[in-house]
Design a protein around this motif. Structure first.
Motif, mmCIF file in Angstrom:
data_model
loop_
_atom_site.group_PDB
_atom_site.id
_atom_site.type_symbol
_atom_site.label_atom_id
_atom_site.label_comp_id
_atom_site.label_asym_id
_atom_site.label_seq_id
_atom_site.Cartn_x
_atom_site.Cartn_y
_atom_site.Cartn_z
ATOM 1 N N GLY A 169 -8.000 11.896 -4.896
ATOM 2 C CA GLY A 169 -6.813 11.577 -5.704
ATOM 3 C C GLY A 169 -6.234 10.238 -5.254
ATOM 4 N N PRO A 170 -4.965 9.979 -5.620
ATOM 5 C CA PRO A 170 -4.296 8.770 -5.109
ATOM 6 C C PRO A 170 -4.294 8.790 -3.573
ATOM 7 N N LEU A 171 -4.181 7.621 -2.931
ATOM 8 C CA LEU A 171 -4.284 7.568 -1.453
ATOM 9 C C LEU A 171 -2.913 7.595 -0.772
ATOM 10 N N THR A 172 -1.913 8.137 -1.437
ATOM 11 C CA THR A 172 -0.555 8.142 -0.888
ATOM 12 C C THR A 172 -0.482 8.856 0.466
ATOM 13 N N ASN A 173 -1.081 10.045 0.588
ATOM 14 C CA ASN A 173 -1.055 10.772 1.871
ATOM 15 C C ASN A 173 -1.680 9.925 2.987
ATOM 16 N N ILE A 174 -2.808 9.321 2.688
ATOM 17 C CA ILE A 174 -3.533 8.560 3.714
ATOM 18 C C ILE A 174 -2.747 7.306 4.097
ATOM 19 N N ALA A 175 -2.138 6.658 3.094
ATOM 20 C CA ALA A 175 -1.316 5.471 3.386
ATOM 21 C C ALA A 175 -0.112 5.853 4.248
ATOM 22 N N LEU A 176 0.480 7.005 3.991
ATOM 23 C CA LEU A 176 1.628 7.454 4.810
ATOM 24 C C LEU A 176 1.176 7.733 6.242
ATOM 25 N N ALA A 177 -0.036 8.255 6.397
ATOM 26 C CA ALA A 177 -0.567 8.493 7.754
ATOM 27 C C ALA A 177 -0.820 7.162 8.461
#
Ligand code: RIB
Ligand code: CA
Length: 360
Positions: A169-177
């Motif tokens: 999906g979008p990489l929002t979780n990974i960017a927040l990490a």
């Protein structure tokens, strides 16, 4: 020295809370056993310890089925976020899909909106519930109380350079990490992203693919985070032989429990594609297939990528510079850290995928 202690502490924490790989014997066989001459044989395939980050629409669910049933993949946990559907539906759909596979894995709640912009209202091609609106989703289990971002960081800290992330999906979780602990994220072994148009055209706009278009800033931050990354773009999925037709859909519907579940979940996605006279493309399972059956992955190109975030008309476009190619306007290239998949064995993918859903 401090880093080592931190990693060791996290390892102890993770073992204590038992959040390690939790695949139980699913009893329904695994996808690595070939069931016909044409399906992939992958007994000596490398094993992957993965976190699957997903916005659980129907094609994500198909990817989860492949991963959950593969002996080559240890699902350490699933982190969900908004995208195809709302965050809570993404969690329920992931939980239900695991239950259909008789596989247990912890599901963690992540981001419910992009890093900077508001969520874009887009046509929900998978149906309101993301799974064909067939009243399929009644999970018995619930998501974990912990936060997805902390789960990603703790898991990588506990097993540095070993954990891979499959991003559907979008990489929002990974960017927040990455924002929270960039040094730990550099110890992620590899990110496998279904995302970008590759070297082709988009589906969210003519130049942008849906997962990037949902949060281009996140995709940009992850591309710059110094993590090895393999990208499966839309271009490798778009030709006719990779799409699924009505006959294949009804074969799934007469298949095993997973086939029946997914054939129903695909109801809206199939109808959406048929409206424009097309058969159904399934991007996420094609991306996961590259890990489940490595023979599916035929060719990659080493690239450097730049994500367009400033201008509405090009928002979400990912410009890929191939290593070795000379462009008249060469940007300042940090490193060619992207392996962009340019060729897959579509017949092997489809035969193997259909075998998983129809094998009794
Ligand atoms: O563009 C296709 C991607 O967007 C797939 O991951 C699909 O599930 C949606 O998330
Ligand atoms: Ca997806």
């Amino acid at each position: 020295m401090k880093k080592t202690i931190a990693f060791a502490m996290a390892a102890i924490m993770l073992l204590l809370c038992g959040c390690g790989a939790v695949n139980s014997d699913n009893g329904s066989g695994d996808v690595t056993e070939a069931t016909s001459d044409t399906t992939a044989k992958s007994s000596n395939t490398p094993r992957h310890k993965v976190i699957i980050d997903t916005d659980t629409g129907s094609d994500d669910a198909a990817a989860l089925v492949l991963a959950a049933l593969s002996k080559n993949i240890d699902i350490l946990g699933i982190t969900v976020l908004y995208g195809n559907v709302s965050l809570d539906k993404a969690a329920e759909n992931a939980l239900m899909t695991l239950e259909v596979c008789h596989v247990e894995a912890p599901v963690y709640i992540g981001a419910d909106k992009p890093l900077k912009k508001e969520r874009k209202e887009m046509v929900s091609v998978h149906g309101k519930d993301g799974m064909g609106d067939q009243d399929l989703i009644h999970p018995n289990h619930t998501a974990e109380h912990g936060d997805a971002i902390d789960f990603i960081l703790d898991t990588i800290k506990s097993d540095p350079d070993e954990v891979e992330i499959i991003a559907l999906g979008p990489l929002t979780n990974i960017a927040l990490a990455v924002q929270k602990d960039p040094e730990t994220m550099k110890r992620c072994k590899r990110i496998w992203s279904m995302g970008t148009t590759g070297f082709g055209v988009g589906n969210a706009t003519p130049v942008a693919e849906f997962n990037v278009y949902n949060d281009a800033e996140a995709y940009d931050q992850v591309l710059r985070a110094g993590i090895p990354m393999t990208i499966m773009g839309l271009d490798i999925m778009g030709n006719e032989e990779t799409k699924f037709n009505k006959e294949e859909l009804s074969k799934m519907a007469q298949g095993n429990e997973k086939g029946v579940f997914l054939s129903k979940a695909f109801t809206k996605l199939f109808a959406f594609n048929q409206k424009s006279g097309n058969n159904m493309m399934l991007p996420d399972p094609m991306a996961v297939a590259c890990l489940v059956w490595p023979d599916v992955l035929l060719e990659t190109k080493s690239c450097y990528g730049e994500v367009c975030t400033d201008n509405d008309s090009t928002y979400g476009q990912v410009i890929l510079y191939e290593e070795g190619a000379v462009y008249e306007a060469m940007p300042q290239i940090g490193s060619y850290n992207l392996d962009v998949v340019t060729k897959i064995d579509t017949k092997l993918f489809k035969d193997s995928f259909m075998s998983v859903l129809t094998k009794k």
